[in-house]
Every structure is written in C-alpha cells, then in structure tokens.
Design a protein around this motif. Sequence first.
Motif, short mmCIF file in Angstrom:
data_model
loop_
_atom_site.label_atom_id
_atom_site.label_comp_id
_atom_site.label_asym_id
_atom_site.label_seq_id
_atom_site.Cartn_x
_atom_site.Cartn_y
_atom_site.Cartn_z
N VAL A 95 0.87 -1.17 0.00
CA VAL A 95 0.00 0.00 0.00
C VAL A 95 0.91 1.22 0.00
CG1 VAL A 95 -1.79 1.26 1.27
CG2 VAL A 95 -1.73 -1.23 1.33
N PRO B 101 1.27 7.29 2.65
CA PRO B 101 0.43 8.48 2.46
C PRO B 101 1.25 9.70 2.00
CG PRO B 101 0.63 7.88 4.78
CD PRO B 101 1.35 6.84 4.02
N GLU B 102 0.57 10.63 1.34
CA GLU B 102 1.25 11.88 0.97
C GLU B 102 1.37 12.78 2.18
OE1 GLU B 102 -0.95 13.83 -2.45
OE2 GLU B 102 -2.10 11.99 -2.10
N GLU C 216 -11.58 13.08 7.27
CA GLU C 216 -12.06 12.30 6.13
C GLU C 216 -12.72 13.21 5.11
OE1 GLU C 216 -14.52 9.30 7.82
OE2 GLU C 216 -13.27 7.73 6.95
N SER D 170 -10.61 14.17 1.43
CA SER D 170 -11.05 13.14 0.48
C SER D 170 -10.30 13.36 -0.84
CB SER D 170 -12.55 13.19 0.27
OG SER D 170 -12.87 14.37 -0.40
N ARG E 145 -4.13 10.86 -0.31
CA ARG E 145 -3.68 9.73 0.51
C ARG E 145 -3.13 10.32 1.81
NH1 ARG E 145 -0.66 8.27 -3.61
NH2 ARG E 145 1.23 8.45 -2.34
N TRP E 146 -3.84 10.10 2.91
CA TRP E 146 -3.45 10.71 4.18
C TRP E 146 -3.52 9.69 5.31
CZ3 TRP E 146 -7.12 10.72 8.12
CH2 TRP E 146 -8.42 10.39 7.72
N GLU E 147 -2.92 10.06 6.41
CA GLU E 147 -3.06 9.28 7.64
C GLU E 147 -3.05 10.26 8.81
OE1 GLU E 147 0.33 6.79 8.56
OE2 GLU E 147 1.72 8.48 8.51
N ARG F 291 -5.65 4.21 7.99
CA ARG F 291 -5.21 5.61 7.96
C ARG F 291 -5.06 6.19 9.36
NH1 ARG F 291 -10.14 7.75 4.52
NH2 ARG F 291 -11.05 6.69 6.33
N ALA G 71 5.40 9.88 5.18
CA ALA G 71 4.71 10.64 4.14
C ALA G 71 5.63 11.73 3.59
CB ALA G 71 3.45 11.26 4.71
#
Length: 391
Positions: free
Chosen positions: A29, A32-33, A55, A59, A62-64, A89, A114
């Motif tokens: 996977v 995340p960015e 969220e 949207s 790609r985040w966490e 995430r 990230a």
Amino acid sequence: MAEQATAEPAHAALVSSALALGEGAGVRVAAPELTVVVPCYNERANVRPLVRRLEAALSGLRWEVIFVDDASPDGTAAEALQLAASDQRIRCIRRIGRRGLSSAVIEGALASSASFIAVLDGDLQHDETRLPAMLALLSDGAADIAVGSRHAAGGDASGLGSAWRHWLSGLGIRAAQAFLPVRLSDPLSGFFMLSRPLFDRLAPHLTGVGFKILIEVLLAAGHNVRIVEVPFVFRPRTAGESKLDLLVSMQFAAVLIERLFRGLLPVRFLAFAAVGALGILVNLAALAILTKLIGLGFEWSQGLATLVAMLANFELNNRITYRDQRLVGRRVWQGRLVFVLVCSIGAIANVGIAGMLYHQHAGWSLAGTAGAAIGVVWNYAVSATLVWRAR
Ligand SMILES: Nc1nc2c(ncn2[C@@H]2O[C@H](COP(=O)(O)OP(=O)(O)O)[C@@H](O)[C@H]2O)c(=O)[nH]1
Ligand SMILES: [Mg+2]
C-alpha cells in the motif's frame, strides 16, 4: 498465507476482502502523501469527530492521522486504537510516563513516512479544511512551511475565549517575535505543515521542551525558509479542557530565556537552581518555627528544617522542573527518598568544600558561594539521573 488461501475457497473471499481493504500480508500500500500529527491529552470525545472531519476535508488525498497520546486517563488512546483497528489511515503512538505537547509532536512526525507533515490540535479548534490549501502551497514549491494563522487577514482568534487568554497570547506573540529570525503574525500557532525532508533536517535541533513546537521549528530553520501564512478561524473548544496553564506559560518563557543564554545554561538547571534558592527560605522559616515557636534545640531544629526544605524542593522540582517526567504513585516515595539522600551528600560536599576554601584563606563569601555552587551542580546532575531518570 495468500497461497494457502487460494487453495481453500472458504478463505479466498476473506483474503479478497482483505485485499480490497489494502490489508493482508505482502500487499503493498503506497505511503500516504500527508501525515496529520495530532498531540492529544484527554481528548477522548474529540477523536471520532476529528477523524470524520479529516475524512471530509482530505477526500481524494492519501493521508493518515497519528494521534500521540500521553496515557490520558480518559481513554483517548483506546478510542483512537478502536478506530485504527478497522482503518489503516489511523495510527496511535502511546507514551507512558511522559508529558509534553512539543515532544509528542516530534515523536509523531518522526514516525511518518509521508511526503508532508501537518500538525493539528486534537480538540477541533484548528480548521482542518485549510489542510488541502496548505498542502497545495507546499507541493507547488511556493513555500517551505505553511502556518495556519489566527491573526493574518481573514483569520480569527476569538475561539481563544477569555480576555486573559487573549492578553497572554498577545504577550507571547510579541515575546516570540523578538526572538524569531522570520516575521510571522501568529508564531504561537500549533497548526502548520512542512515537508518531511525539512522536518528530518530540523529534528536533531529541536529540544521538545514545552508547548510551542512551531517556535522551535522556526528557530531551528533560521533565515533560509520561506513561510506562508494561511488564515484560519480558531474555533472555541466544545469538549475537554485546555491544558495551557501558568506552568506552561512559565515553560514558554523558560524556552526563550534558554535561547538568550544560547543553550549554555539549560532551562532545567535554571529552574532547579531557582527551586534550590526557594529551599533556603523554606529552611529558614522552618528553623524559626522549630526553635522559636516549638522551642526545639538548634541542632535538631536545623536537621528537621533541612529535611523539610529538601522535601519541599522535591515537590517543586517534581511539579515544575520535571513536569514532563513527573513521578507519580509509588515512584514518588522512591524519588523522595533518593532525592533526600542525594541532597544530603550535596550538603556534605557543600560544607566540606566551603570549609576547605575558608581555611585556605578565601573570604567567607567566596568560600560559601563555591560550596553552594558545587552543591547545586551535584544535586542537579545526580538527581537528573537517579531521581528523574533522563529518558
Ligand atoms: N500528547 C500530549 N498532548 C497534549 C499535551 N498537552 C496538550 N496536548 C494537546 O495539545 C493540543 C493543544 O492543547 P490545548 O490544551 O487545547 O491548548 P490551547 O488550545 O492553547 O488551550 C490538544 O490537542 C491537547 O490535547 C501533552 O502533555 N501531551
Ligand atoms: Mg486547544
């Protein structure tokens, strides 16, 4: 495991749903960015609403989010972990026996892989809908650090609440501006974003002391960074309580004072010495009470008064000097005992050295000062390792 599962049809469905979720051994996977680092202490009620807001705001990206919790008694970590169990995430770093906003942010950011790192409070006061704009400014190369500002045109700090908080914040901003290499309208903001390579470069220069991580980042970055301010409206807190108190404000002043001494005298030592000076007053007051009011003999009184002063010093150091590593529960008694032993040896060294110098014809004030200085350095150095073990 994937091979075994394909051999058994009953498991195949499970594995394919795991693949769809991006779970399962061997499934790659992409990182995340953006990592959103959220320091939190007693923010249980805010965890879920914050994740929902992130969220919505992020949207398409790609985040966490990494919650960094210092063993909050309200179960903040349990709440974050429950969400994390079904959503990759969401992550949670749990620290035990530690306190401190800045060090929490540093540890969260260091756990990120990230490209960009944002820092956001866990109490919904920061406006997460500004994150995509901040990210765009950084990824376009328009700036190196994007700072959410309550005081730039379009921003609003009314969520601070009381007039006292506004006054304190204004004072802090002016003090910080006097020290900073760059001009910013809101250097006390806890809401900002920077690239991970930049953070990695600055991380070794951050002390992690106190509440104001942005100040540390800006001081470490120096002149060679481009900063952009993104206005936002600071929301009032709806759940939980602010952790900013008088001690935190004193810690902020201490960080600036340490800068003034260019790190030669650590803040902790200054605080320890100040507590020691206060201890002399406690000693004298106790001595007066024991001899004059209770009528105890001088030697007994002085012995007891010294003990009282040491115990008072322990209490103050545990609450102020070592607030971030404060001993609690059973460890307080252990700490008290070791502290009294360490200080007793410090007192013997103090008297011994002062006596030796006095007999070598140094003036009494020089001999006394040298003895006291050796005593305080000994007490500081040894209690830092034996009582509040530096971690
Ligand atoms: N991990 C951790 N987070 C903290 C600590 N103190 C404050 N925070 C968090 O830092 C954020 C800002 O703190 P807050 O008390 O709201 O400060 P204020 O907005 O200036 O009143 C919140 O998310 C707090 O939960 C701490 O000692 N450790
Ligand atoms: Mg807050």
